[in-house]
Write an enzyme that holds these catalytic residues in place. Structure first.
Site, PDB file in Angstrom:
ATOM      1  N   ASP A  28       0.830  -1.215  -0.114  1.00  0.00           N
ATOM      2  CA  ASP A  28       0.080  -0.014  -0.135  1.00  0.00           C
ATOM      3  C   ASP A  28       1.005   1.261  -0.048  1.00  0.00           C
ATOM      4  O   ASP A  28       0.472   2.252   0.900  1.00  0.00           O
ATOM      5  CB  ASP A  28      -0.894   0.031   1.281  1.00  0.00           C
ATOM      6  CG  ASP A  28      -1.632  -1.303   1.487  1.00  0.00           C
ATOM      7  OD1 ASP A  28      -2.080  -1.847   0.318  1.00  0.00           O
ATOM      8  OD2 ASP A  28      -1.878  -1.687   2.521  1.00  0.00           O
ATOM      9  N   GLU A 238     -11.521   0.059  -3.294  1.00  0.00           N
ATOM     10  CA  GLU A 238     -10.700   0.402  -2.175  1.00  0.00           C
ATOM     11  C   GLU A 238      -9.478   1.132  -2.859  1.00  0.00           C
ATOM     12  O   GLU A 238      -9.315   1.379  -4.009  1.00  0.00           O
ATOM     13  CB  GLU A 238     -10.295  -0.827  -1.263  1.00  0.00           C
ATOM     14  CG  GLU A 238      -9.360  -1.795  -2.087  1.00  0.00           C
ATOM     15  CD  GLU A 238      -8.870  -2.763  -1.155  1.00  0.00           C
ATOM     16  OE1 GLU A 238      -9.407  -2.880   0.093  1.00  0.00           O
ATOM     17  OE2 GLU A 238      -8.045  -3.689  -1.615  1.00  0.00           O
TER      18      GLU A 238
END
Ligand code: FUB
Length: 338
Positions: A28, A238
């Site tokens: 991420d 997301e």
């Protein structure tokens, strides 16, 4: 997000890019240029021994390490622990994908974590150094929920936070304005209604509070209609990001269970945005999460896959160049040699 053993099914891949760091697992990656250097704010993946489940419980991260590099392709520095879950007074478990911002001499680290009731909220921590250590505020940001904060500061100095993630990220449980503990584990389960939207909100000048209403990030299809819940290849799941290119706002995000990175373009940071297409095909591993940054006149995408471990919860961050075409579209990014 949801775990799976997708990587095993993919077989042997030849990767085009190298993991940026091999001593720890990282995912991420939110990249920013501060003081002429690239700083990367990733999740720090660990194997906590928790079996995989559809809720993502095995993504049981407990701290953040910040990485930096003077140039793309140069050595990467791991600055050690920048924030530990034990120093976040309201945190229960699972420190997921963070982001960072800078304003008036202070660096801000934004992080999603479940509270002691197992509900995700977003917190903020501050430091005078981009690499930390960061000190967390005693409470989550009022009005925050779900996961994956991405903070974008426009050329006029106004900052915005984009946030949200469905399934394990709990966004669907906030559809009625308050948390429903027994709500859906996946999405709204309404195929022909507009899909759940990512959220966007202005930040106050103190960078620690929302300013005004949290709004939906509306993504419109080719007919000017919002993308539908059944449109898994295109709808938001997301991992959102915002970058500005040639005066246009590029909202980019993961489609989650279909594993694409997609983009939509608008004239205002709060939308609406027109869906434009996919710009990165699935990486190895179930999750796909990215950031986009300009550095020394070139654009780069930071992302992760599972090359080092082959396990979906033990990821490694990578970087490659991103190209905008003359018509504003983004060139497809290849990550593996098939
Ligand atoms: O790292 C945990 C979660 O996996 C992130 O919050 C999602 O974006 C996905 O990458």
């Amino acid at each position: 997000m949801l775990p799976a053993t997708r990587s095993a099914a993919q077989g042997k891949k030849k990767f085009l890019n190298e993991p940026l760091i091999k001593s720890i697992y990282t995912a991420d990656p939110s990249a920013h240029v501060f003081n002429g250097k690239i700083y990367i704010y990733p999740s720090h993946d660990i194997d906590a021994g928790i079996p995989e489940n559809d809720n993502g419980d095995h993504f049981a991260m407990r701290d953040y390490h910040i990485l930096s590099m003077d140039r793309i392709g140069g050595p990467v520095t791991d600055h050690g622990v920048a924030l530990d879950i034990k120093n976040i007074p309201w945190a229960g478990r699972q420190l997921w994908a963070p982001d960072a911002a800078y304003k008036n001499g202070t660096y801000y680290l934004y992080f999603p974590v479940k509270d002691k009731q197992d509900v995700f909220h977003i917190g903020v921590a501050t430091s005078k150094n981009p690499a930390g250590p960061f000190k967390a505020e005693p409470k989550p940001i009022a009005g925050s929920f779900s996961i994956d904060p991405a903070v974008f500061t426009d050329t006029n100095g106004q900052s915005y936070m984009y946030f949200g993630g469905i399934w394990g990220g709990q966004l669907q449980r906030w559809a009625k304005g308050k948390y429903e503990a027994n709500g859906s584990k996946t999405d709204l389960q309404q195929d022909n209604s507009p899909a759940l939207s990512c959220k966007v909100v202005k930040l106050k000048a103190n960078m620690k509070e929302f300013d005004g209403k949290v709004r939906d990030v509306i993504i419109l299809d080719e007919h000017g209609k919002p993308l539908l819940g059944k449109d898994h290849n295109r709808r938001f799941f997301e991992g959102s990001w915002m970058h500005k290119y040639n005066g246009k706002y590029y909202f980019t995000y993961s489609t989650g269970d279909t594993h694409f990175l997609a983009y939509a373009i608008g004239d205002n940071p709060m939308g609406p945005f027109k869906y434009k297409g996919i710009f990165m095909k699935p990486v190895q591993g179930w999750t796909t999460h990215h950031s986009i940054v300009e550095f020394k006149g070139k654009w780069y995408i930071f992302y992760h896959d599972t090359e080092l471990s082959g396990k979906t919860h033990l990821r490694n961050v990578k970087v490659t160049e991103l190209h905008h075409n003359a018509d504003g579209s983004i060139q497809m990014i290849e990550t593996v040699k098939e």
